[in-house]
Design an enzyme around this catalytic site. Structure first.
Site, short mmCIF file in Angstrom:
data_model
loop_
_atom_site.label_atom_id
_atom_site.label_comp_id
_atom_site.label_asym_id
_atom_site.label_seq_id
_atom_site.Cartn_x
_atom_site.Cartn_y
_atom_site.Cartn_z
N SER A 1 0.89 -1.16 0.12
CA SER A 1 -0.04 -0.26 0.08
C SER A 1 0.79 1.45 -0.11
O SER A 1 2.04 1.24 0.60
CB SER A 1 -0.95 -0.05 1.30
OG SER A 1 -1.68 1.20 1.40
N TYR B 1 -2.31 -0.88 10.23
CA TYR B 1 -2.43 -1.17 8.53
C TYR B 1 -1.09 -0.71 8.15
O TYR B 1 -0.47 -1.31 7.29
CB TYR B 1 -3.58 -0.56 8.07
CG TYR B 1 -3.75 -0.94 6.38
CD1 TYR B 1 -4.33 -2.23 6.22
CD2 TYR B 1 -3.44 -0.20 5.45
CE1 TYR B 1 -4.41 -2.51 4.83
CE2 TYR B 1 -3.47 -0.57 4.23
CZ TYR B 1 -4.00 -1.56 3.88
OH TYR B 1 -3.93 -2.22 2.46
#
Length: 253
Positions: free
Chosen positions: A156, A169
């Site tokens: 990401s 995350y």
């Protein structure tokens, strides 16, 4: 690194390949499984919700692709023994693995770290990094049995530059990037296994909707739109590429 965003995959790109896709029940994982199968792969569908996996199984059969397999597993509660048992089962059934797409992931909460629930933090780390790492370790012998194996870890943008409030995350994706470099370096020149990370970018998925509820999904690319990169990395045309960071969408201007 941006790779082959307009890659035109041959119809038989993954013919006779055995490919495991985690988080295969919906979103990018579902579309990747369907796409890999359409290009000739026997796909092992891994996820925690059997009913979703069964729907994808049926879709693959309906499109006339090789018969897939279902392997239910929940990273949140999986143990080292579960991964070893999984490796043994897949060895008996297939004898090798030609690819793994690590797609399963947990968002957690977007909140100040000061308020982050420690139990949720551990849960996110378990699903996003610890589980995939130990599963990969258990499956390495099967990957080594392949003459051309590709392992793709989902990354990401917040795993490359930290962003406020993204907490566990973000940290899990930084760890993913680091692990890819470590494993790729260890396997370099010793095996035919290549290991890379892939950032799908802003894509029309449920996780994206949860993270950005006010965003217009119509402006986002669909999982189908970004499949050329997933095919290129999984297929033999990406031979020689390992330990790299790739993006499935062009950089924002």
């Amino acid at each position: 690194m941006t790779c082959k965003l307009d890659y035109q995959a041959p119809a038989d790109l993954l013919s006779n390949k055995i490919i495991l896709v985690t988080g295969a029940g919906d979103g990018i994982g579902r579309v990747a499984a369907l796409t890999y199968a359409r290009h000739g792969a026997t796909v092992i569908l891994l996820g925690r919700t059997i009913s979703k996996l069964e729907k994808v199984y049926d879709e693959i059969e309906q499109q006339g692709s090789p018969q897939p397999a279902i392997f239910p597993l929940n990273f949140e509660g999986a143990t080292l023994k579960d991964y070893r048992d999984m490796a043994e089962t897949l060895d008996q059934e297939f004898g090798r693995l030609d690819g793994i797409l690590h797609n399963a992931g947990l968002l957690g909460r977007i909140t100040p770290f000061e308020n982050y629930n420690p139990e949720l933090w551990e849960q996110v780390m378990q699903v996003n990094i610890n589980g995939p790492i130990w599963m990969t370790q258990a499956l390495l012998p099967l990957l080594k049995a392949s003459s051309d194996a590709s392992v793709i870890f989902t990354s990401s943008s917040v795993g490359r530059k930290g962003r406020a409030y993204w907490g566990a995350y973000s940290v899990s994706k930084f760890a993913t990037e680091g692990f890819v470099e470590v494993l790729a370096d260890e396997l370099d020149n010793l095996t035919s296994i290549r290991v890379n990370s892939l950032n799908p970018g802003a894509t029309r998925t449920q996780m994206r909707k949860t993270a950005f509820p006010a965003e217009d999904p119509g402006v986002l690319r669909t999982p189908e739109d970004i499949m050329p990169t997933y095919l290129w990395l999984m297929g033999p045309d990406s031979n020689g590429q390992s330990g790299e960071r790739f993006d499935a969408q062009p950089p924002k201007k």
